[in-house]
Design a protein around this motif. Structure first.
Motif, PDB file in Angstrom:
ATOM      1  N   GLU A 101       0.852  -1.197   0.000  1.00  0.00           N
ATOM      2  CA  GLU A 101       0.000   0.000   0.000  1.00  0.00           C
ATOM      3  C   GLU A 101       0.888   1.247   0.000  1.00  0.00           C
ATOM      4  O   GLU A 101       0.860   2.065   0.921  1.00  0.00           O
ATOM      5  CB  GLU A 101      -0.932  -0.023   1.210  1.00  0.00           C
ATOM      6  N   LYS A 102       1.657   1.381  -1.055  1.00  0.00           N
ATOM      7  CA  LYS A 102       2.694   2.416  -1.102  1.00  0.00           C
ATOM      8  C   LYS A 102       2.136   3.837  -1.092  1.00  0.00           C
ATOM      9  O   LYS A 102       2.717   4.733  -0.486  1.00  0.00           O
ATOM     10  CB  LYS A 102       3.587   2.186  -2.328  1.00  0.00           C
ATOM     11  N   GLN A 103       1.021   4.066  -1.764  1.00  0.00           N
ATOM     12  CA  GLN A 103       0.448   5.416  -1.796  1.00  0.00           C
ATOM     13  C   GLN A 103       0.004   5.863  -0.411  1.00  0.00           C
ATOM     14  O   GLN A 103       0.234   7.012  -0.017  1.00  0.00           O
ATOM     15  CB  GLN A 103      -0.727   5.473  -2.774  1.00  0.00           C
ATOM     16  N   LYS A 104      -0.620   4.972   0.330  1.00  0.00           N
ATOM     17  CA  LYS A 104      -1.074   5.273   1.686  1.00  0.00           C
ATOM     18  C   LYS A 104       0.112   5.561   2.599  1.00  0.00           C
ATOM     19  O   LYS A 104       0.093   6.502   3.410  1.00  0.00           O
ATOM     20  CB  LYS A 104      -1.888   4.092   2.220  1.00  0.00           C
ATOM     21  N   GLN A 128       3.187  13.847   3.387  1.00  0.00           N
ATOM     22  CA  GLN A 128       2.180  14.879   3.121  1.00  0.00           C
ATOM     23  C   GLN A 128       1.534  15.375   4.401  1.00  0.00           C
ATOM     24  O   GLN A 128       1.627  14.763   5.433  1.00  0.00           O
ATOM     25  CB  GLN A 128       1.119  14.327   2.161  1.00  0.00           C
ATOM     26  N   TRP A 167       3.185   6.525   1.613  1.00  0.00           N
ATOM     27  CA  TRP A 167       3.844   7.750   1.137  1.00  0.00           C
ATOM     28  C   TRP A 167       3.121   8.995   1.650  1.00  0.00           C
ATOM     29  O   TRP A 167       3.751   9.951   2.108  1.00  0.00           O
ATOM     30  CB  TRP A 167       3.885   7.749  -0.384  1.00  0.00           C
ATOM     31  N   LYS A 168       1.799   8.966   1.586  1.00  0.00           N
ATOM     32  CA  LYS A 168       1.005  10.107   2.052  1.00  0.00           C
ATOM     33  C   LYS A 168       1.241  10.359   3.532  1.00  0.00           C
ATOM     34  O   LYS A 168       1.383  11.513   3.966  1.00  0.00           O
ATOM     35  CB  LYS A 168      -0.478   9.849   1.788  1.00  0.00           C
ATOM     36  N   PHE A 169       1.309   9.298   4.328  1.00  0.00           N
ATOM     37  CA  PHE A 169       1.540   9.455   5.763  1.00  0.00           C
ATOM     38  C   PHE A 169       2.925  10.029   6.036  1.00  0.00           C
ATOM     39  O   PHE A 169       3.091  10.896   6.907  1.00  0.00           O
ATOM     40  CB  PHE A 169       1.400   8.109   6.473  1.00  0.00           C
TER      41      PHE A 169
END
Length: 219
Positions: A209-212, A219, A214-216
C-alpha cells in the motif's frame, strides 16, 4: 517531514513465520520439548533468547543461560538452512527502493546478525539500509525500545523525525513508548483488533500500500 524510517524484519518485510517456527521446534527437540506452534508464533518479535526463556517457562523446564545460548546457536543454524523458504512480502523491496532516495533507512531486527546478513545478501537488500541493528548489538528484547534507540542514534535522527514499520504488538509498544510514529503492517501473527489496541499511527494491510504509506510519511 520524516527524515528516517526503521523497519522490522520478521513479519514486516519478509514472510518468515514458517521458517522461524520450524527452526525453534528443531532446536527444542534437542531437549525433548515440543511446544505448540501457535505458542511460538505469538512470541515472534521478542528475540530468540527471550522466546526460548518464555517457552521453557511455559513448559515448566528449568534452564540456565548456557542452555539458552546453546539453543540459540542451534536455532540460528537451522534458520539459515531453512532460509530458502523465506520470501519477501509483495511490495517490500519496491517500497525500500522508493524510500531510499528520500530518507535514511534502518533495519532493527531481533534476529542474530549472522542470519540477517545472510538474508540481506540473498535478497540484495544490504545496500538499501544505512543502519542495521540486530539482537547481537543489544541486551534487552522488545517491547523494550533499546533496539530502536540504538538505531536512532546510528541514523543521527530524533524520535520525532522517524517512523517505524512493525507487525507485532511488541514492536508497536516499543516504538510508542519513546514517542516514535509507527506504521503497523497486518502481515504478522497478530490480528487487526490486537494491533488497533496498541494504537499505531497508521495500519496497512501490507507494504504494497505504497500510496497510503507515502502520504503518511510526506504529506
Amino acid at each position: 517531514m520524516f527524515k528516517a524510517a526503521i523497519f522490522d524484519w520478521d513479519g514486516t518485510l519478509a514472510d518468515t513465520k514458517e521458517a522461524i517456527v520450524t527452526s525453534f521446534q528443531m532446536a527444542l527437540r534437542e531437549i525433548n520439548c515440543s511446544p505448540d506452534s501457535k505458542v511460538i508464533e505469538r512470541l515472534i518479535g521478542i528475540g530468540s533468547s527471550q522466546t526460548f526463556r518464555e517457552i521453557l517457562r511455559i513448559e515448566n523446564i528449568s534452564f540456565d543461560e548456557h542452555l539458552i545460548d546453546s539453543l540459540v546457536r542451534i536455532k540460528v543454524k537451522n534458520s539459515i538452512e531453512l532460509s530458502k523458504e523465506i520470501k519477501l512480502f509483495k511490495g517490500s523491496k519496491d517500497l525500500l527502493m522508493i524510500l531510499k532516495d528520500k530518507i535514511k533507512l534502518g533495519l532493527a531486527s531481533m534476529n542474530k546478525r549472522e542470519f540477517i546478513d545472510h538474508l540481506l545478501k540473498r535478497f540484495e537488500l544490504a545496500d538499501l539500509f544505512d543502519v542495521v541493528v540486530t539482537a547481537d548489538e543489544i541486551t534487552k528484547s522488545k517491547p523494550d525500545p533499546e533496539i530502536f534507540v540504538k538505531c536512532l542514534k546510528e541514523l543521527f535522527v530524533k524520535p520525532e523525525q522517524c517512523c517505524i514499520f512493525e507487525d507485532s504488538i511488541f514492536g508497536v509498544r516499543a516504538a510508542k513508548s519513546i514517542g516514535i510514529s509507527c506504521i503497523a503492517v497486518l502481515t504478522g501473527a497478530y490480528n487487526k483488533m490486537e494491533i488497533i489496541a496498541e494504537a499505531p499511527d497508521l495500519i496497512v494491510n501490507s507494504l504494497n500500500e505504497k500510496q497510503k504509506i507515502w502520504k503518511f510519511l510526506f504529506q
